[in-house]
Design an enzyme around this catalytic site. Structure first.
Site, PDB file in Angstrom:
ATOM      1  CG  HIS A   1      -0.412  -6.019   3.490  1.00 37.03           C
ATOM      2  ND1 HIS A   1      -1.287  -6.123   4.672  1.00 37.03           N
ATOM      3  CD2 HIS A   1      -0.309  -4.693   3.336  1.00 37.03           C
ATOM      4  CE1 HIS A   1      -1.141  -4.852   5.283  1.00 37.03           C
ATOM      5  NE2 HIS A   1      -0.552  -4.063   4.114  1.00 37.03           N
TER       6      HIS A   1
ATOM      7  CG  HIS B   1       3.900  -2.764   5.911  1.00 30.45           C
ATOM      8  ND1 HIS B   1       3.923  -1.464   6.049  1.00 30.45           N
ATOM      9  CD2 HIS B   1       2.409  -3.071   5.650  1.00 30.45           C
ATOM     10  CE1 HIS B   1       2.709  -0.729   6.024  1.00 30.45           C
ATOM     11  NE2 HIS B   1       1.858  -1.996   5.922  1.00 30.45           N
TER      12      HIS B   1
ATOM     13  CG  ASN C   1      -2.054  -0.849   0.901  1.00 30.15           C
ATOM     14  OD1 ASN C   1      -2.501  -1.201   0.047  1.00 30.15           O
ATOM     15  ND2 ASN C   1      -2.380  -1.343   2.357  1.00 30.15           N
TER      16      ASN C   1
HETATM   17  P1  DGP Z   1      -1.165  -0.524   5.723  1.00 31.15           P
HETATM   18  O1  DGP Z   1      -2.567   0.143   5.313  1.00 31.15           O
HETATM   19  O2  DGP Z   1      -0.602  -1.226   4.469  1.00 31.15           O
HETATM   20  O3  DGP Z   1      -0.055   0.377   6.448  1.00 31.15           O
HETATM   21  O4  DGP Z   1      -0.998  -1.700   6.801  1.00 31.15           O
HETATM   22  C1  DGP Z   1      -0.641  -1.818   8.068  1.00 31.15           C
HETATM   23  C2  DGP Z   1      -1.260  -3.148   8.653  1.00 31.15           C
HETATM   24  O5  DGP Z   1      -0.329  -3.258   9.951  1.00 31.15           O
HETATM   25  C3  DGP Z   1      -2.791  -3.362   8.756  1.00 31.15           C
HETATM   26  O6  DGP Z   1      -3.201  -4.217   8.274  1.00 31.15           O
HETATM   27  C4  DGP Z   1      -2.522  -3.664  10.616  1.00 31.15           C
HETATM   28  C5  DGP Z   1      -1.157  -3.843  10.815  1.00 31.15           C
HETATM   29  N1  DGP Z   1      -0.900  -3.411  12.204  1.00 31.15           N
HETATM   30  C6  DGP Z   1      -0.680  -2.081  12.607  1.00 31.15           C
HETATM   31  N2  DGP Z   1      -0.295  -2.069  13.759  1.00 31.15           N
HETATM   32  C7  DGP Z   1       0.081  -3.317  14.171  1.00 31.15           C
HETATM   33  C8  DGP Z   1       0.922  -4.217  15.071  1.00 31.15           C
HETATM   34  O7  DGP Z   1       1.063  -3.297  16.299  1.00 31.15           O
HETATM   35  N3  DGP Z   1       1.134  -5.281  15.253  1.00 31.15           N
HETATM   36  C9  DGP Z   1       0.599  -5.948  14.014  1.00 31.15           C
HETATM   37  N4  DGP Z   1       0.857  -7.610  14.047  1.00 31.15           N
HETATM   38  N5  DGP Z   1       0.321  -5.390  12.964  1.00 31.15           N
HETATM   39  C10 DGP Z   1      -0.093  -4.211  13.095  1.00 31.15           C
END
Ligand code: DGP
Length: 109
Positions: free
Chosen positions: A99, A97, A86
């Site tokens: 997905h 990151h 994203n």
């Molecule tokens: P994006 O919208 O591409 O920036 O996705 C961020 C993702 O990160 C979202 O799907 C939720 C995940 N996320 C946010 N905070 C945390 C966290 O503290 N731990 C984990 N495991 N995932 C997280």
């Protein structure tokens, strides 16, 4: 820097990694959008796709090699899977990151 993924990577927020190398970690998304929803996160703080530079080639190759290994490990090759990066307003955590979504998903991340 107040970055949630940096805190996970440096152990400030404890998290078990599904995989770790010198340059990246893999852990489950906290809010999964699919049966399998893993985040592949470079250890180095890179803000997002716009910050990928000309020296990022090895890192990006490793990301996709890791995806291939995860696809094998989770028997996804005959199933549905998708890799999502994203950017802009679709990106909520400002640390690069990827997905990996596998199986059935509920909504697009
Ligand atoms: P994006 O919208 O591409 O920036 O996705 C961020 C993702 O990160 C979202 O799907 C939720 C995940 N996320 C946010 N905070 C945390 C966290 O503290 N731990 C984990 N495991 N995932 C997280």
């Amino acid at each position: 820097m107040d970055c949630i993924f940096c805190k996970i990577i440096n152990g400030e927020i404890p998290k078990e990694f599904d995989y770790e190398s010198d340059s990246l970690v893999v852990f489950p998304d906290i809010n999964p959008s699919a049966d399998l929803h893993l985040l592949i996160v470079p250890k180095k703080h890179i803000g997002g796709i716009r910050d990928i530079g000309e020296n990022s080639g090895n890192l990006l190759a490793e990301v996709y090699q890791t995806v291939n290994q995860l696809v094998k490990d989770h028997n996804l090759s005959d199933n549905l899977y998708r890799v999502v990066l994203n950017g802009g307003k679709a990106q909520h955590v400002p640390h690069l990151h990827f997905h990996l979504l596998g199986g059935n998903w509920k909504r697009m991340v």
